[in-house]
Write an enzyme that holds these catalytic residues in place. Structure first.
Site, short mmCIF file in Angstrom:
data_model
loop_
_atom_site.label_atom_id
_atom_site.label_comp_id
_atom_site.label_asym_id
_atom_site.label_seq_id
_atom_site.Cartn_x
_atom_site.Cartn_y
_atom_site.Cartn_z
N GLU A 1 -44.65 -16.53 4.90
CA GLU A 1 -45.46 -15.55 5.50
C GLU A 1 -45.73 -14.48 4.97
O GLU A 1 -45.87 -13.43 5.28
CB GLU A 1 -45.14 -14.86 7.53
CG GLU A 1 -44.56 -16.44 7.63
CD GLU A 1 -45.77 -16.73 8.61
OE1 GLU A 1 -47.20 -16.15 7.88
OE2 GLU A 1 -46.28 -17.41 9.15
N HIS B 1 -41.11 -9.79 11.62
CA HIS B 1 -41.54 -11.32 12.28
C HIS B 1 -39.96 -11.75 12.50
O HIS B 1 -39.27 -12.04 11.57
CB HIS B 1 -42.02 -11.82 11.70
CG HIS B 1 -42.96 -13.02 11.91
ND1 HIS B 1 -43.24 -13.01 13.11
CD2 HIS B 1 -42.74 -14.65 11.31
CE1 HIS B 1 -43.22 -14.37 12.79
NE2 HIS B 1 -43.09 -15.12 12.49
N HIS C 1 -39.30 -14.36 15.78
CA HIS C 1 -39.49 -15.92 17.43
C HIS C 1 -38.69 -14.90 18.88
O HIS C 1 -37.85 -15.83 19.23
CB HIS C 1 -39.13 -17.05 17.09
CG HIS C 1 -39.49 -16.90 15.75
ND1 HIS C 1 -39.55 -18.54 14.82
CD2 HIS C 1 -40.99 -16.43 15.27
CE1 HIS C 1 -40.35 -18.62 13.67
NE2 HIS C 1 -40.75 -17.56 13.56
N GLU D 1 -38.66 3.01 29.30
CA GLU D 1 -38.64 2.95 27.80
C GLU D 1 -39.96 3.03 27.18
O GLU D 1 -40.20 3.25 25.87
CB GLU D 1 -37.59 2.58 27.06
CG GLU D 1 -36.01 3.58 27.33
CD GLU D 1 -35.81 5.29 26.78
OE1 GLU D 1 -35.89 5.24 25.61
OE2 GLU D 1 -35.35 5.63 27.63
N HIS E 1 -45.59 -18.10 18.76
CA HIS E 1 -45.29 -17.90 18.13
C HIS E 1 -44.09 -17.38 17.75
O HIS E 1 -42.52 -17.49 18.25
CB HIS E 1 -46.01 -17.84 16.97
CG HIS E 1 -45.54 -18.03 15.46
ND1 HIS E 1 -45.72 -19.10 14.61
CD2 HIS E 1 -44.12 -17.59 14.89
CE1 HIS E 1 -45.07 -18.44 13.62
NE2 HIS E 1 -44.18 -17.82 13.95
P1 13P Z 1 -40.33 -18.94 6.15
O1 13P Z 1 -39.39 -19.49 5.65
O2 13P Z 1 -41.54 -19.30 5.22
O3 13P Z 1 -40.62 -17.54 5.88
O4 13P Z 1 -40.85 -19.06 7.52
C1 13P Z 1 -40.70 -18.56 9.30
C2 13P Z 1 -41.42 -18.72 9.78
O5 13P Z 1 -41.04 -17.22 10.86
C3 13P Z 1 -42.86 -18.89 9.53
O6 13P Z 1 -43.56 -18.01 10.86
ZN ZN Z 2 -42.73 -17.18 12.46
#
Ligand code: 13P
Ligand code: ZN
Length: 270
Positions: free
Chosen positions: A116, A139, A141, A169, A210
């Site tokens: 990413e 980033h 999940h 909050e 995602h």
């Molecule tokens: P990477 O292992 O390449 O960082 O990817 C993980 C991810 O969350 C892809 O969106």
């Molecule tokens: Zn990801």
């Protein structure tokens, strides 16, 4: 030269990705983090002229030419970073208008920065244009935010308003709201460009089905933004299927704006 593993930014990065893993936000190799570093802070620990190798980025980012980043590796597990930072993290300097990354430290098993990287670098450029002190792109999940994108409209105003109502909050922590991208193929320049565009108007960008991107001046700020949005989504997923008897009204949200001197995003409150 001092030991890079003792650098405060390295220590904080390792602690933060470990904490992200412990929050359940980063299964397997899920998630990635990048931190903009000052040259002086790198030069205390590394020879900035000597690159271990050069990696083509596949995009150009002239605004970031010459800049240094500490970044997580592709395919690497956040749970392992604390034990083998030199394999799982890297420090790169962008050159050739962002088209080349000179690896100065890390990825010692021959690895590479996160897939990413386009979204991270393009988002850094976007955020620096609105906040010259932004250093972090994060980033991950988080389960409830992800779940919410299956059952809630992706309309940004509605998505934001729902999160603001889920805990007192929320409007204080992210008054600009959250931006949302529809599902897209990840790891591409296209999703990078789309994310960066969204980052111009909010520090949180949800990737439907995602995960989420957060940013900030510090790791704490980016982490705290995601943590607060994820808490809001968790409440939503606990109550959405139940009869709602009480809520935080727009009138209440206006009172919070007044109390904390923070204006919610223009046009988002009735
Ligand atoms: P990477 O292992 O390449 O960082 O990817 C993980 C991810 O969350 C892809 O969106
Ligand atoms: Zn990801």
């Amino acid at each position: 030269m001092k030991d890079i593993l003792t650098a405060p930014y390295m220590v904080e990065m390792i602690r933060t990705v470990t904490n992200m893993y412990n929050h359940g936000w980063d299964e397997r190799n899920g998630g990635n983090v990048s931190m903009l570093l000052d040259e002086a802070d790198v030069a205390e620990y590394l020879d900035t002229e000597t690159a271990i190798r050069e990696i083509k980025t596949g995009f150009s980012a002239p605004q970031l030419d010459g800049k240094y980043f500490l970044v997580t590796g592709t395919g690497k597990y956040f749970k392992n970073v604390q034990y083998e930072p030199e394999i799982n993290l890297g420090i790169v300097r962008l050159t050739d208008g962002g088209e080349t990354a000179r690896l100065l430290w890390g990825f010692s098993d021959g690895g590479n920065f996160t897939s990413e990287f386009p979204a991270h670098m393009m988002s850094h450029a976007a955020r620096l244009s609105v906040d010259p002190e932004n250093r972090i792109i994060m980033h991950c999940h988080p389960s409830n935010l992800l779940a919410m994108t299956y059952v809630h409209t992706l309309d940004e105003r509605e998505f934001t308003r729902t999160l603001w109502r889920m805990s007192t909050e929320c409007i204080v922590v992210f008054p600009e709201g959250v931006n949302v991208l529809p599902w897209m193929v990840c790891g591409t320049n296209e999703i990078g460009e789309a994310t960066a565009e969204k980052m111009l108007t909010a520090r949180l960008v949800v990737w439907a089905q995602h995960g989420i991107y957060g940013c900030g001046r510090t790791l704490d700020e980016a982490f705290g933004l995601i943590e607060t949005a994820e808490k809001g989504a968790e409440i939503y997923m606990k109550i959405a299927h139940l009869p709602i008897l009480n809520t935080i009204t727009d009138e209440d949200l206006h009172k919070l704006e007044e109390r904390f001197g923070q204006k919610g995003r223009e046009g988002y409150l009735d």
